[in-house]
Write a protein that holds these residues in place. Sequence first.
Motif, PDB file in Angstrom:
ATOM      1  N   ASN A   1       6.316  15.935   9.128  1.00  0.00           N
ATOM      2  CA  ASN A   1       5.691  14.909   8.289  1.00  0.00           C
ATOM      3  C   ASN A   1       5.017  15.466   7.037  1.00  0.00           C
ATOM      4  O   ASN A   1       4.123  14.828   6.477  1.00  0.00           O
ATOM      5  N   ARG A   2       5.460  16.633   6.591  1.00  0.00           N
ATOM      6  CA  ARG A   2       4.947  17.168   5.326  1.00  0.00           C
ATOM      7  C   ARG A   2       5.565  16.447   4.131  1.00  0.00           C
ATOM      8  O   ARG A   2       5.033  16.501   3.026  1.00  0.00           O
ATOM      9  N   THR A   3       6.716  15.806   4.349  1.00  0.00           N
ATOM     10  CA  THR A   3       7.359  15.013   3.304  1.00  0.00           C
ATOM     11  C   THR A   3       7.484  13.571   3.781  1.00  0.00           C
ATOM     12  O   THR A   3       7.466  13.287   4.982  1.00  0.00           O
ATOM     13  N   LEU A   4       7.644  12.667   2.830  1.00  0.00           N
ATOM     14  CA  LEU A   4       7.680  11.240   3.146  1.00  0.00           C
ATOM     15  C   LEU A   4       9.107  10.792   3.468  1.00  0.00           C
ATOM     16  O   LEU A   4      10.085  11.445   3.101  1.00  0.00           O
ATOM     17  N   TRP A   5       9.222   9.675   4.137  1.00  0.00           N
ATOM     18  CA  TRP A   5      10.487   9.011   4.446  1.00  0.00           C
ATOM     19  C   TRP A   5      10.423   7.610   3.842  1.00  0.00           C
ATOM     20  O   TRP A   5       9.343   7.043   3.659  1.00  0.00           O
ATOM     21  N   ALA A   6      11.572   7.028   3.537  1.00  0.00           N
ATOM     22  CA  ALA A   6      11.565   5.721   2.869  1.00  0.00           C
ATOM     23  C   ALA A   6      12.883   5.003   3.085  1.00  0.00           C
ATOM     24  O   ALA A   6      13.913   5.617   3.378  1.00  0.00           O
ATOM     25  N   SER A   7      12.839   3.694   2.933  1.00  0.00           N
ATOM     26  CA  SER A   7      14.031   2.881   2.732  1.00  0.00           C
ATOM     27  C   SER A   7      14.104   2.588   1.229  1.00  0.00           C
ATOM     28  O   SER A   7      13.194   2.941   0.477  1.00  0.00           O
ATOM     29  N   TRP A   8      15.184   1.945   0.794  1.00  0.00           N
ATOM     30  CA  TRP A   8      15.345   1.705  -0.641  1.00  0.00           C
ATOM     31  C   TRP A   8      15.876   0.302  -0.914  1.00  0.00           C
ATOM     32  O   TRP A   8      16.780  -0.177  -0.220  1.00  0.00           O
ATOM     33  N   VAL A   9      15.315  -0.310  -1.926  1.00  0.00           N
ATOM     34  CA  VAL A   9      15.829  -1.560  -2.487  1.00  0.00           C
ATOM     35  C   VAL A   9      16.553  -1.205  -3.781  1.00  0.00           C
ATOM     36  O   VAL A   9      16.003  -0.493  -4.633  1.00  0.00           O
TER      37      VAL A   9
ATOM     38  N   PRO B   1       8.819   1.013   2.497  1.00  0.00           N
ATOM     39  CA  PRO B   1       8.424   1.680   3.744  1.00  0.00           C
ATOM     40  C   PRO B   1       9.548   1.751   4.777  1.00  0.00           C
ATOM     41  O   PRO B   1      10.488   0.946   4.776  1.00  0.00           O
ATOM     42  N   ALA B   2       9.428   2.715   5.650  1.00  0.00           N
ATOM     43  CA  ALA B   2      10.258   2.852   6.844  1.00  0.00           C
ATOM     44  C   ALA B   2       9.345   3.397   7.936  1.00  0.00           C
ATOM     45  O   ALA B   2       8.250   3.895   7.652  1.00  0.00           O
ATOM     46  N   GLN B   3       9.778   3.290   9.171  1.00  0.00           N
ATOM     47  CA  GLN B   3       8.996   3.829  10.293  1.00  0.00           C
ATOM     48  C   GLN B   3       9.777   4.978  10.906  1.00  0.00           C
ATOM     49  O   GLN B   3      10.690   4.781  11.703  1.00  0.00           O
ATOM     50  N   HIS B   4       9.424   6.185  10.494  1.00  0.00           N
ATOM     51  CA  HIS B   4      10.206   7.340  10.926  1.00  0.00           C
ATOM     52  C   HIS B   4       9.317   8.584  10.920  1.00  0.00           C
ATOM     53  O   HIS B   4       8.108   8.494  11.149  1.00  0.00           O
ATOM     54  N   PHE B   5       9.887   9.725  10.613  1.00  0.00           N
ATOM     55  CA  PHE B   5       9.153  10.986  10.547  1.00  0.00           C
ATOM     56  C   PHE B   5      10.005  11.957   9.749  1.00  0.00           C
ATOM     57  O   PHE B   5      11.133  11.634   9.353  1.00  0.00           O
ATOM     58  N   SER B   6       9.489  13.141   9.489  1.00  0.00           N
ATOM     59  CA  SER B   6      10.244  14.103   8.690  1.00  0.00           C
ATOM     60  C   SER B   6      10.035  15.505   9.230  1.00  0.00           C
ATOM     61  O   SER B   6       9.181  15.749  10.085  1.00  0.00           O
ATOM     62  N   GLY B   7      10.826  16.431   8.696  1.00  0.00           N
ATOM     63  CA  GLY B   7      10.712  17.828   9.075  1.00  0.00           C
ATOM     64  C   GLY B   7      12.071  18.456   9.300  1.00  0.00           C
ATOM     65  O   GLY B   7      12.978  17.825   9.847  1.00  0.00           O
TER      66      GLY B   7
ATOM     67  N   GLU C   1       0.825  -1.199   0.000  1.00  0.00           N
ATOM     68  CA  GLU C   1       0.000   0.000   0.000  1.00  0.00           C
ATOM     69  C   GLU C   1       0.862   1.253   0.000  1.00  0.00           C
ATOM     70  O   GLU C   1       1.959   1.264   0.558  1.00  0.00           O
ATOM     71  N   PRO C   2       0.366   2.332  -0.600  1.00  0.00           N
ATOM     72  CA  PRO C   2       1.101   3.600  -0.534  1.00  0.00           C
ATOM     73  C   PRO C   2       1.139   4.126   0.890  1.00  0.00           C
ATOM     74  O   PRO C   2       0.397   3.671   1.772  1.00  0.00           O
ATOM     75  N   ALA C   3       2.000   5.089   1.119  1.00  0.00           N
ATOM     76  CA  ALA C   3       2.134   5.660   2.456  1.00  0.00           C
ATOM     77  C   ALA C   3       0.845   6.367   2.860  1.00  0.00           C
ATOM     78  O   ALA C   3       0.260   7.104   2.058  1.00  0.00           O
ATOM     79  N   PRO C   4       0.384   6.160   4.084  1.00  0.00           N
ATOM     80  CA  PRO C   4      -0.811   6.878   4.546  1.00  0.00           C
ATOM     81  C   PRO C   4      -0.589   8.393   4.505  1.00  0.00           C
ATOM     82  O   PRO C   4       0.460   8.884   4.929  1.00  0.00           O
ATOM     83  N   HIS C   5      -1.581   9.119   3.989  1.00  0.00           N
ATOM     84  CA  HIS C   5      -1.475  10.573   3.884  1.00  0.00           C
ATOM     85  C   HIS C   5      -2.845  11.180   4.153  1.00  0.00           C
ATOM     86  O   HIS C   5      -3.818  10.865   3.475  1.00  0.00           O
ATOM     87  N   ARG C   6      -2.910  12.020   5.154  1.00  0.00           N
ATOM     88  CA  ARG C   6      -4.163  12.699   5.480  1.00  0.00           C
ATOM     89  C   ARG C   6      -3.848  14.009   6.193  1.00  0.00           C
ATOM     90  O   ARG C   6      -2.816  14.141   6.848  1.00  0.00           O
TER      91      ARG C   6
ATOM     92  N   GLY D   1      -2.797  16.639   5.063  1.00  0.00           N
ATOM     93  CA  GLY D   1      -1.578  17.274   4.587  1.00  0.00           C
ATOM     94  C   GLY D   1      -0.294  16.705   5.147  1.00  0.00           C
ATOM     95  O   GLY D   1       0.782  17.284   4.941  1.00  0.00           O
ATOM     96  N   ARG D   2      -0.373  15.568   5.844  1.00  0.00           N
ATOM     97  CA  ARG D   2       0.822  14.980   6.450  1.00  0.00           C
ATOM     98  C   ARG D   2       0.879  13.480   6.167  1.00  0.00           C
ATOM     99  O   ARG D   2      -0.148  12.817   6.021  1.00  0.00           O
ATOM    100  N   PHE D   3       2.116  12.971   6.124  1.00  0.00           N
ATOM    101  CA  PHE D   3       2.322  11.536   5.955  1.00  0.00           C
ATOM    102  C   PHE D   3       2.338  10.855   7.316  1.00  0.00           C
ATOM    103  O   PHE D   3       2.634  11.474   8.343  1.00  0.00           O
TER     104      PHE D   3
END
Length: 352
Positions: free
Chosen positions: A205-213, A192-198, A10-15, A17-19
């Motif tokens: 949390n206005r921007t997304l965070w991620a891990s990468w394959v 996905p990753a479990q983090h936060f942004s700013g 699933e895409p990252a939850p967004h509601r 205006g925040r992820f």
Amino acid sequence: MVPLANAAGEPAPHRDGRFHNQASLPQDGVLKKLRIGLKYLFLRKPPQTRPATPISLQPMTREQVLDAPDHSMWRLGHSTVLLKLRGRFFITDPVFAERASPVQWAGPLRFHAPPLALDQLPPLAAVVLSHDHFDHLDEQAIRHLAPRTGVFLTPLGVGDLLMSWGVAPAKVRQLDWWQESEVEGVRFVATPAQHFSGRGLLDSNRTLWASWVIIDGDVRVFFSGDTGYFDGFKQIGERFGPFDLTLIETGAYNVAWPNVHMQPEQSLQAHLDLRGRWMLPIHNGTFDLSTHGWQEPFERILTLANQAQVRLSTPQMGERVSLDSPHAGQNWWQPRPVRQRGHAKERTMAAR
């Protein structure tokens, strides 16, 4: 290649205006964030959080990097990793600033200079970013690399920041979780990753965070970015594992933020969930972002890996690692014995 949604997740939850993370986590208010920032980033910390003497580095030159074989990798510090794949170069979270801070007159100071200077980097096919925190997103480095880089791969929203710094929009590819993009034949999947942004007190949390394959033919690498431990590692491992090498956050942990950074025991479990063959701990050895001793992450993960019979690679900053056949490396963070000058015979003669 235009990023395509991947049906694997699933895409990252967004509601509002925040992820958000997959799991519901406690949200820190502005005052708590300010208190944590002042305590752990700007106020005096215990002396063991920084090395007492310069750490051991492996010198690098641009020529050595250009001549290195494919499937080479170098740690340049913290979470900055340089990869050579298909004759092209890729870099994760390039941070070359003296301080991991919104200002360069205060905040966590580097333990060491990068083993390869920013202006000595080879031309980059892509810069891969995990999120917008200052120890992962260095504005001046991005501005310097903008004309020298083919593509910037970012989680959603981070690319807007890059474009505001002068990166050409055509070079920016912003991905949601489980979307992917191909650069010079190398496949990149934002996971996905479990983090936060700013980067301030009001943009949480206005921007997304991620891990990468990262996939190049039969070679698979996982880059964790910043994350707490969560079930997503198992999902990523089932979908894309096994990985030849996992670059796993192991450092800057603290009981004050248990959900967004992993303790070494959790880092090891993440590697196992991902079905990794070799683990290389990152997010350590460059900045004092918590209160644990700077050597502690290495010592703890080394003990845990030995107990679990996990193959652990701990290269010096600047030391080349082959993705085809990683090596264990040396315990370079441990104090070296002080050598006395001269031989025993010479000391005896001098005493007469």
